[in-house]
Design a protein around this motif. Structure first.
Motif, PDB file in Angstrom:
ATOM      1  N   LEU A 175      10.665   8.814  56.199  1.00 18.12           N
ATOM      2  CA  LEU A 175      11.252   8.304  54.663  1.00 18.12           C
ATOM      3  C   LEU A 175      11.448   9.325  54.036  1.00 18.12           C
ATOM      4  CD1 LEU A 175      11.254   4.444  54.530  1.00 18.12           C
ATOM      5  CD2 LEU A 175      13.273   6.053  55.064  1.00 18.12           C
ATOM      6  N   LEU A 176       9.878   9.610  53.640  1.00 22.44           N
ATOM      7  CA  LEU A 176       9.532  10.553  53.162  1.00 22.44           C
ATOM      8  C   LEU A 176      10.107  11.906  53.011  1.00 22.44           C
ATOM      9  CD1 LEU A 176       7.876  11.859  50.581  1.00 22.44           C
ATOM     10  CD2 LEU A 176       5.662  11.680  51.357  1.00 22.44           C
ATOM     11  N   GLN A 177      10.134  12.636  54.100  1.00 19.05           N
ATOM     12  CA  GLN A 177      10.494  13.494  54.478  1.00 19.05           C
ATOM     13  C   GLN A 177      12.124  13.773  54.745  1.00 19.05           C
ATOM     14  OE1 GLN A 177       8.527  13.096  58.152  1.00 19.05           O
ATOM     15  NE2 GLN A 177       7.435  14.865  58.241  1.00 19.05           N
ATOM     16  N   ALA A 178      12.654  12.587  54.584  1.00 19.56           N
ATOM     17  CA  ALA A 178      14.358  12.442  55.038  1.00 19.56           C
ATOM     18  C   ALA A 178      14.719  12.532  53.627  1.00 19.56           C
ATOM     19  CB  ALA A 178      14.821  11.361  55.421  1.00 19.56           C
ATOM     20  N   GLY A 179      14.112  12.401  52.161  1.00 19.00           N
ATOM     21  CA  GLY A 179      13.836  12.420  51.282  1.00 19.00           C
ATOM     22  C   GLY A 179      14.882  10.793  49.932  1.00 19.00           C
ATOM     23  N   ARG A 180      14.401  10.195  50.921  1.00 12.83           N
ATOM     24  CA  ARG A 180      14.340   8.280  51.470  1.00 12.83           C
ATOM     25  C   ARG A 180      12.858   7.882  49.758  1.00 12.83           C
ATOM     26  NH1 ARG A 180      16.992   6.407  56.082  1.00 12.83           N
ATOM     27  NH2 ARG A 180      16.860   3.690  54.866  1.00 12.83           N
ATOM     28  N   ILE A 181      12.549   8.152  48.854  1.00 14.19           N
ATOM     29  CA  ILE A 181      11.512   8.170  48.754  1.00 14.19           C
ATOM     30  C   ILE A 181      10.909   7.044  48.472  1.00 14.19           C
ATOM     31  CG2 ILE A 181      12.423   9.201  45.944  1.00 14.19           C
ATOM     32  CD1 ILE A 181       9.324  10.485  46.005  1.00 14.19           C
ATOM     33  N   GLU A 182      11.508   6.062  47.471  1.00 16.40           N
ATOM     34  CA  GLU A 182      11.808   4.928  46.942  1.00 16.40           C
ATOM     35  C   GLU A 182      11.153   3.396  47.864  1.00 16.40           C
ATOM     36  OE1 GLU A 182      13.851   2.915  44.402  1.00 16.40           O
ATOM     37  OE2 GLU A 182      13.877   4.510  42.831  1.00 16.40           O
ATOM     38  N   GLU A 183      11.783   3.986  49.480  1.00 18.17           N
ATOM     39  CA  GLU A 183      11.891   3.461  50.822  1.00 18.17           C
ATOM     40  C   GLU A 183      10.586   3.918  51.180  1.00 18.17           C
ATOM     41  OE1 GLU A 183      15.688   2.641  53.076  1.00 18.17           O
ATOM     42  OE2 GLU A 183      15.829   4.157  51.394  1.00 18.17           O
ATOM     43  N   ALA A 184      10.195   4.793  51.352  1.00 21.68           N
ATOM     44  CA  ALA A 184       8.730   6.017  51.606  1.00 21.68           C
ATOM     45  C   ALA A 184       7.186   4.460  51.219  1.00 21.68           C
ATOM     46  CB  ALA A 184       8.688   6.494  51.842  1.00 21.68           C
ATOM     47  N   ALA A 185       7.663   5.042  49.584  1.00 22.04           N
ATOM     48  CA  ALA A 185       6.820   3.839  48.808  1.00 22.04           C
ATOM     49  C   ALA A 185       6.579   3.166  48.645  1.00 22.04           C
ATOM     50  CB  ALA A 185       6.598   4.314  47.257  1.00 22.04           C
ATOM     51  N   ALA A 186       7.838   2.201  50.017  1.00 25.94           N
ATOM     52  CA  ALA A 186       7.221   1.054  49.741  1.00 25.94           C
ATOM     53  C   ALA A 186       6.756   0.502  51.175  1.00 25.94           C
ATOM     54  CB  ALA A 186       8.380  -0.103  49.860  1.00 25.94           C
ATOM     55  N   GLU A 187       6.826   1.270  52.019  1.00 26.83           N
ATOM     56  CA  GLU A 187       6.322   1.197  53.296  1.00 26.83           C
ATOM     57  C   GLU A 187       4.629   1.323  53.545  1.00 26.83           C
ATOM     58  OE1 GLU A 187       7.212   0.002  56.205  1.00 26.83           O
ATOM     59  OE2 GLU A 187       9.707   0.399  56.430  1.00 26.83           O
ATOM     60  N   ALA A 188       4.666   2.534  52.858  1.00 30.28           N
ATOM     61  CA  ALA A 188       3.657   3.165  52.731  1.00 30.28           C
ATOM     62  C   ALA A 188       2.152   2.073  51.949  1.00 30.28           C
ATOM     63  CB  ALA A 188       3.760   4.108  51.547  1.00 30.28           C
ATOM     64  N   ARG A 189       3.109   1.594  51.139  1.00 30.72           N
ATOM     65  CA  ARG A 189       2.087   0.449  49.916  1.00 30.72           C
ATOM     66  C   ARG A 189       2.241  -0.669  51.038  1.00 30.72           C
ATOM     67  NH1 ARG A 189       5.337   2.311  44.904  1.00 30.72           N
ATOM     68  NH2 ARG A 189       6.576   1.411  45.954  1.00 30.72           N
ATOM     69  N   SER A 190       3.089  -1.194  51.665  1.00 22.24           N
ATOM     70  CA  SER A 190       3.002  -2.123  53.074  1.00 22.24           C
ATOM     71  C   SER A 190       1.831  -1.781  53.823  1.00 22.24           C
ATOM     72  CB  SER A 190       4.622  -2.350  53.199  1.00 22.24           C
ATOM     73  OG  SER A 190       3.728  -3.619  54.393  1.00 22.24           O
ATOM     74  N   ALA A 191       1.822  -1.368  54.151  1.00 22.99           N
ATOM     75  CA  ALA A 191       1.264  -0.253  55.327  1.00 22.99           C
ATOM     76  C   ALA A 191      -0.682  -0.331  54.725  1.00 22.99           C
ATOM     77  CB  ALA A 191       1.290   0.789  55.951  1.00 22.99           C
ATOM     78  N   LEU A 192      -0.632   0.478  53.765  1.00 24.64           N
ATOM     79  CA  LEU A 192      -1.975   0.618  52.967  1.00 24.64           C
ATOM     80  C   LEU A 192      -2.018  -1.204  52.834  1.00 24.64           C
ATOM     81  CD1 LEU A 192      -4.398   2.100  51.965  1.00 24.64           C
ATOM     82  CD2 LEU A 192      -3.092   2.039  50.250  1.00 24.64           C
ATOM     83  N   ALA A 193      -1.515  -1.978  52.271  1.00 29.24           N
ATOM     84  CA  ALA A 193      -1.887  -3.497  51.884  1.00 29.24           C
ATOM     85  C   ALA A 193      -2.927  -4.174  53.426  1.00 29.24           C
ATOM     86  CB  ALA A 193      -1.070  -4.334  51.330  1.00 29.24           C
ATOM     87  N   VAL A 194      -1.860  -3.578  54.220  1.00 30.18           N
ATOM     88  CA  VAL A 194      -2.268  -4.435  55.661  1.00 30.18           C
ATOM     89  C   VAL A 194      -3.749  -4.159  56.368  1.00 30.18           C
ATOM     90  CG1 VAL A 194      -1.578  -4.855  58.456  1.00 30.18           C
ATOM     91  CG2 VAL A 194       0.827  -5.771  55.617  1.00 30.18           C
ATOM     92  N   ALA A 195      -3.569  -2.610  56.150  1.00 34.06           N
ATOM     93  CA  ALA A 195      -4.447  -1.920  56.966  1.00 34.06           C
ATOM     94  C   ALA A 195      -5.691  -2.364  56.381  1.00 34.06           C
ATOM     95  CB  ALA A 195      -4.531  -0.545  56.916  1.00 34.06           C
ATOM     96  N   GLU A 196      -6.121  -2.519  54.475  1.00 33.49           N
ATOM     97  CA  GLU A 196      -7.287  -2.940  53.978  1.00 33.49           C
ATOM     98  C   GLU A 196      -7.281  -4.099  54.785  1.00 33.49           C
ATOM     99  OE1 GLU A 196      -7.237   1.070  50.662  1.00 33.49           O
ATOM    100  OE2 GLU A 196      -5.837  -1.466  49.836  1.00 33.49           O
ATOM    101  N   GLU A 197      -6.285  -4.982  55.036  1.00 35.75           N
ATOM    102  CA  GLU A 197      -6.685  -6.372  54.443  1.00 35.75           C
ATOM    103  C   GLU A 197      -7.379  -6.909  56.671  1.00 35.75           C
ATOM    104  OE1 GLU A 197      -4.245 -10.807  55.007  1.00 35.75           O
ATOM    105  OE2 GLU A 197      -3.274  -8.442  54.088  1.00 35.75           O
ATOM    106  N   THR A 198      -6.917  -6.392  56.878  1.00 36.71           N
ATOM    107  CA  THR A 198      -6.730  -6.132  57.989  1.00 36.71           C
ATOM    108  C   THR A 198      -8.137  -5.229  59.105  1.00 36.71           C
ATOM    109  OG1 THR A 198      -5.468  -4.861  59.373  1.00 36.71           O
ATOM    110  CG2 THR A 198      -5.288  -7.021  59.113  1.00 36.71           C
TER     111      THR A 198
END
Length: 874
Positions: A568-591
Motif C-alpha cells: 500500500l505504501l509503494q502504491a501511494g495509499r499512505i494512510e491505509e499503509a500506516a493502518a495495516e502496519a500499526r495493526s501488524a506491529l500491535a499483534v506482533a508485539e503482543e504475541t
C-alpha cells in the motif's frame, strides 16, 4: 412514557371508528373480546369520554360487585336521551348478573341505548355473548398489535427509533400494549434506555434488575413442564433444536408440543430459520442462570456426549464439554481434543482454548498427557501465543518424555524461536533433530522447513547451499520443503540484485506450496517481489488469495498484514499503509512475533518521514535498527538500510547519511534495492549531486542501468535507470520520459519534481511551474504532506503561491490546507517553530504566519488548544 399519541394508544384506529359509528346510530350492542393487557379497559374509557362529550348519559360499573346494582337501576330506567352502558370484566361477573343482563339486552332494543360489554377472551360468559351475537350484536376482538404499530409504539416509549436489539426485547411482549408499557417502565427504571440523535438502544453498562424481575415473572407464570423445557434449552444455547431438547429430556418432540407451544405463545421463544431461539439474550441468560451450577455442568456434559455419540460436529460438542467436562472424564476430554484438531487452522484461538482445557483435565499420570501437551503447544503456536507455547513445551521437556513426542515438542520450540527472530537458536534445535535416526517421517519435512527459514535469517551462504541441494533432489510433485527452498533462493536472488531470477523462483515456490501451515511465506514473498516491480494488481491478487485461504493462523495473518502495508505504501495509499502496519506491529508485539516487528517499524518510519513526523520516524528507525536481522527474511536487508539512510538524512543532514553509506552500509547501492524500490535510484542520485560526489553518482547510474539492461522486460527498473541518467546528465527529455514511464505515484512525483527543479534555470519558467504543480498534485494524492510542503516552497520561489486548490470550508479542521495541516500535526507532536521550519523547508517566521491562520480557522488562541483540538478531531 405512556406511549400515547393524541391521548390514545396506537393501533386501535379501526375499533375506534367502528365504535364511533355505533354512537352515531345511538343504539346497539358491542361485544369486546381480548386477552389480558390488550387495552380493553383503556378503549372503553376512551369511548365513554367521547360519548359523554356528545351528550350521552354514561353508566359504568366500577367493578364486578357494582354490576348487579347498575343493572337494577337500568331495569327501572325510563326511556330518555341517549345512554351508553359500559360493563367491563364480565368474565368475573356472577351468574345472576349475567342472567339479568341477558334479560335486559332484548328489552332495550327500542331505546336509545348503546351497550359496550367486554370480557377477557376464553374465560367465560360464552352463553351471554353467544345470545347477544345471535341478536345482532357487533363483535370486536382486540388482537396483539401489528409489527409496524409495535415499532411506532416502541419508538414512543423509548424516545427514539429502536435498534434491532431493543426491538428484539420489545418482541417478548407479543404485541400486547400493557406488556410493552410494563417492559419499558422497567427499562427506564433501570436506566437502560439510551437515546442519541433520535435513536434508542439498550445500555450494557448497568444492571437490569427491574427488567430481569419482570422477565422472571413472565417465565415464572409458565407451567412447570414449560419451565423445565426452557432450562434444558438454555443450556443448549440461545438457539436450539427441539429434537435436542427432547433427547435431553428422554422424550419425543411430539410429546413436548404443548410445552413448546406454551413458551412460544408466552413470547419467550420464537422460530428462527430451522431452529427455535430465545427472543432476547436477557431471557436466555435469565433462564440459564436459573439452573444451579452443578446441574448446569452436568447438563453441558450430557449435551456434549449426546452430540459426540450421534456423530455430530466435535466443535459443537466441545462448546458444551468446555463447561461440563471433569477431570478423568476420558470421553469428554477426547471430544475436546478432537474439536481442537478440527478447528486448529481456521479458528486457532478456539483450538488453543479447547486443547489447553483438555490438558488441564488430564490426569498427570495419564499416558495421554504428553500427547495432549503436544496438541496444546501446537494450538497455542497457531493462535500466536508464542511465549505460552514455548513455556509449556519446555516445561514438558523438563520431565522424562518418550522420543517421538519429545521431538514434536522440540520442533515447536524451534518454530516459536524462529518466529521470535532467534534464528541461531531455532537452527540449533532443528539440526539436532535432523541428526536423530528415529525422527518420525511425518515430522521430518517440517523440521527441514524450519531449518531452511532459520538459515535464511542466520547464515545466507549455508541457506543457499542447502536450498540448492533440496531443489536438486526434490523435483517433482508439489512439496512444501521444495517450496521453502525455492523461496529461500528467491529471497537471496532479490537481495543480490537478480529480480528476474527472484521472480521466477518465487512463482515456482508459490506453485509448489501445498500447506497452510507455513504462514504463506512463498506466496507473500512473491507478492513483495511483484510490488517491488510495481506490478500492483498481481501483487494484490496474491495477497487476496492468501487472505481468502482457509487458515487463520496468527503468523500468517500478521505476516500478510505487514506485506500488505508495504504494498500500500509503494502504491501511494499512505494512510491505509500506516493502518495495516500499526495493526501488524500491535499483534506482533503482543504475541512475540519479533520477526515481523522490524518490517512493520520500517513501513511506519517511511510513512512518518513523508508526513513530516520526524520524531516518530527517528523512534521507529531506532527500534528497527535494534531488531532488523542481518539478512532480511520478510523484507531485504537493503530495505531497512535505505530506511535508516533516508531518515538520517532528514533528521541529521547529508553528511551523516552519506557516512552510513561508506561506513555501516557500503554495499547498499550495489545491492538489489533498486529492483525492490526503483525510486531509491533517483533519491541516491539527488544526494550524490547535492554532495558533489561524482563517484557515488556514477555508481548509482551504472548499477541502475545494468539492472535495466539485464531486465528489459521490467518497466519499473527501466524507468528508474532513465530517471537516474536524466538527473546525472541534466537531461529534461529523460526526466520527462521517466515521468511517463514510472509505474507508481511516488516515483512519478519524484521525477516531476526533479524535472521542475531542472527547468527553473530555463528562461521560460512556465514549464518548471507546470512540472512542480504536477508533482504537488501527486504528493497531495498520496498524502505526503512533507513532500507537498517542499514543492510548495519551490513554487513560492518561482513567484507562484500555489495551484488553485479545491474549495474548502472557511473554518474547522477541514478548512486547513496541506501546509497548515502538516504544521498543526507537528505542533500537536510538541515540535517548536524552528524544528517545524527545518522539517517543512520554510523559515520560522513563515511557520508563525501559518500558525496564526490555523488559530483563526479553528477558533483558538494557543498551541495548547491546538494540541487538544488535534487530539479530539483525530
Amino acid at each position: 412514557m405512556s406511549g400515547n399519541r393524541d391521548g390514545m394508544f396506537r393501533g386501535r384506529e379501526g375499533e375506534r371508528e367502528l365504535l364511533n359509528g355505533v354512537l352515531d346510530a345511538g343504539t346497539g350492542v358491542v361485544l369486546i373480546d381480548g386477552a389480558a393487557g390488550t387495552g380493553k379497559t383503556r378503549l372503553l374509557a376512551e369511548i365513554a369520554a367521547v360519548a359523554a362529550g356528545r351528550g350521552f348519559e354514561v353508566a359504568t360499573a366500577q367493578d364486578e360487585l357494582d354490576q348487579p346494582f347498575l343493572l337494577a337501576r337500568l331495569a327501572e330506567r325510563r326511556p330518555g336521551g341517549p345512554a351508553l352502558v359500559v360493563l367491563d370484566d364480565l368474565h368475573l361477573a356472577e351468574p345472576g348478573t349475567l342472567a339479568a343482563l341477558r334479560g335486559l339486552l332484548p328489552a332495550s332494543t327500542d331505546e336509545k341505548v348503546v351497550w359496550l360489554l367486554a370480557r377477557r377472551r376464553g374465560e367465560g360468559t360464552d352463553r351471554l355473548f353467544g345470545a347477544a351475537a345471535q341478536g345482532g350484536a357487533i363483535r370486536i376482538e382486540l388482537r396483539p398489535l401489528a409489527d409496524d404499530v409495535v415499532a411506532d409504539l416502541v419508538a414512543d416509549l423509548a424516545g427514539g427509533v429502536p435498534d434491532d436489539d431493543l426491538k428484539a426485547l420489545a418482541s417478548t411482549a407479543q404485541g400486547i400494549p400493557a406488556g410493552l408499557v410494563a417492559l419499558f417502565g422497567a427499562l427506564h427504571e433501570d436506566g437502560l434506555v439510551l437515546t442519541s440523535a433520535g435513536h434508542a438502544s439498550i445500555r450494557a453498562d448497568r444492571p437490569p434488575h427491574r427488567t430481569e424481575a419482570l422477565l422472571r415473572d413472565r417465565v415464572g407464570a409458565l407451567s412447570g413442564g414449560a419451565r423445565h423445557l426452557l432450562q434444558v434449552a438454555a443450556v443448549l444455547g440461545p438457539r436450539f433444536e427441539p429434537g435436542d431438547v427432547a433427547e435431553m429430556l428422554a422424550s419425543r418432540t411430539a410429546i413436548l408440543l404443548p410445552a413448546l407451544d406454551e413458551v412460544i405463545r408466552a413470547g419467550v421463544v420464537t422460530a428462527r430459520d430451522d431452529r427455535l431461539a430465545f427472543r432476547h439474550e436477557l431471557l436466555w441468560r435469565l433462564v440459564a442462570d436459573s439452573v444451579p451450577p452443578p446441574v448446569r455442568r452436568a447438563l453441558h456434559r450430557e449435551a456434549g456426549e449426546m452430540l459426540l455419540g450421534r456423530g455430530d460436529s466435535a466443535v459443537v460438542a466441545a462448546k458444551h464439554l468446555l463447561h461440563g467436562a471433569q477431570r478423568g472424564d476420558a470421553r469428554s476430554i477426547d471430544g475436546l481434543v478432537a474439536a481442537a484438531k478440527a478447528v486448529l487452522w481456521n479458528a486457532p484461538e478456539a483450538a488453543a482454548e479447547l486443547a489447553v482445557r483438555a490438558l488441564e483435565l488430564t490426569d498427570q499420570a495419564s499416558a495421554l498427557l504428553v500427547h495432549r501437551t503436544v496438541m496444546a503447544v501446537r494450538a497455542l503456536t497457531a493462535a500466536g501465543r508464542l511465549t505460552a507455547a514455548q513455556a509449556l513445551a519446555q516445561e514438558a521437556l523438563s520431565r522424562q518424555v518418550a522420543p517421538e513426542p519429545a521431538a514434536e515438542l522440540r520442533h515447536c520450540v524451534a518454530t516459536t524461536t524462529l518466529l521470535g527472530a532467534r534464528y541461531a537458536e531455532s537452527l540449533e534445535i532443528s539440526e539436532a533433530l535432523l541428526r536423530e535416526p528415529d525422527l518420525a517421517p511425518e515430522l521430518a519435512p517440517w523440521v527441514e522447513i524450519t531449518r531452511l527459514m532459520a538459515l535464511l535469517g542466520h547464515d545466507r551462504r549455508r541457506a543457499q547451499e542447502l536450498a540448492e541441494s533440496v531443489v536438486r533432489t526434490r523435483q517433482g510433485a508439489p512439496d512444501d520443503v521444495l517450496a521453502t527452498a525455492l523461496a529461500v533462493l528467491a529471497a537471496i536472488a532479490r537481495d543480490t540484485g537478480r529480480p528476474g531470477d527472484a521472480l521466477e523462483l518465487a512463482r515456482e515456490a508459490s506453485r509448489s506450496s501445498t500447506s497452510h501451515d507455513l504462514g504463506a511465506y512463498p506466496q507473500l514473498l512473491l507478492a513483495t517481489l511483484l510490488a517491488g516491480l510495481r506490478e500492483f494488481a498481481d501483487a494484490g491478487n496474491v495477497v487476496r488469495r492468501v487472505r481468502g485461504g482457509p487458515s487463520a493462523v496468527v503468523t500468517r495473518e500478521v505476516m500478510t498484514a505487514v506485506v500488505q502495508a508495504r504494498i500500500l505504501l509503494q502504491a501511494g495509499r499512505i494512510e491505509e499503509a500506516a493502518a495495516e502496519a500499526r495493526s501488524a506491529l500491535a499483534v506482533a508485539e503482543e504475541t512475540g512475533h519479533e520477526a515481523v516487528v522490524a518490517p512493520a517499524l520500517a513501513v511506519l518510519a517511511m510513512v512518518a518521514i513523508h508526513t513530516g513526523d520526524l520524531p516518530a520516524a527517528l523512534e521507529h528507525v531506532e527500534r528497527c535498527r535494534d531488531r532488523a536481522p542481518a539478512d532480511g527474511v520478510i523484507f531485504s536487508r537493503a530495505y531497512y538500510q535505505w530506511t535508516d539512510v533516508l531518515v538520517t538524512y532528514v533528521g541529521s543532514g547529508l553528511d551523516k547519511a552519506l557516512a552510513l553509506l561508506t561506513g555501516e552500509y557500503p554495499g547498499l547501492v550495489s545491492s538489489g534495492l533498486f529492483a525492490e524500490e526503483p525510486r531509491a535510484a533517483g533519491w541516491f542520485l539527488r544526494r550524490a549531486l547535492e554532495a558533489g560526489d561524482e563517484r557515488l553518482a556514477k555508481a548509482v547510474v551504472d548499477h541502475a542501468e545494468r539492472l535495466a539492461r539485464d531486465h528489459p522486460g521490467f518497466p519499473a527498473i527501466c524507468a528508474a535507470a532513465v530517471h537516474a541518467r536524466g538527473l546525472l546528465d541534466g537531461d529534461a527529455k529523460s526526466l520527462e520520459l521517466a515521468v511517463r514511464e514510472h509505474r507508481d505515484l511516488w516515483a512519478r512525483a519524484n521525477a516531476a519534481e526533479d524535472l521542475g527543479v531542472l527547468l527553473t534555470g530555463s528562461p521560460d519558467r512556465s514549464e518548471s511551474v507546470k512540472a512542480l504543480e504536477d508533482a504537488l498534485g501527486l504528493y497531495r494524492e498520496i498524502g505526503a504532506s512533507r513532500d507537498s510542503a517542499r514543492v510548495l516552497g519551490r513554487l513560492r520561489k518561482l513567484g507562484r503561491r500555489r495551484r488553485a486548490a479545491p474549495a474548502r470550508p472557511e473554518s474547522g479542521w477541514s478548512s486547513l490546507d496541506d501546509t497548515e495541516r502538516a504544521i498543526a500535526n507537528l505542533v500537536a507532536k510538541g515540535q517548536t517553530n524552528r524544528q517545524i521550519s527545518t522539517q517543512l523547508f520554510m523559515s520560522p517566521h513563515t511557520v508563525n504566519f501559518h500558525l496564526r491562520k490555523i488559530f483563526r480557522k479553528l477558533g483558538i488562541s494557543s498551541r495548547v488548544e491546538l494540541v487538544m483540538r488535534s487530539r479530539d478531531d483525530q
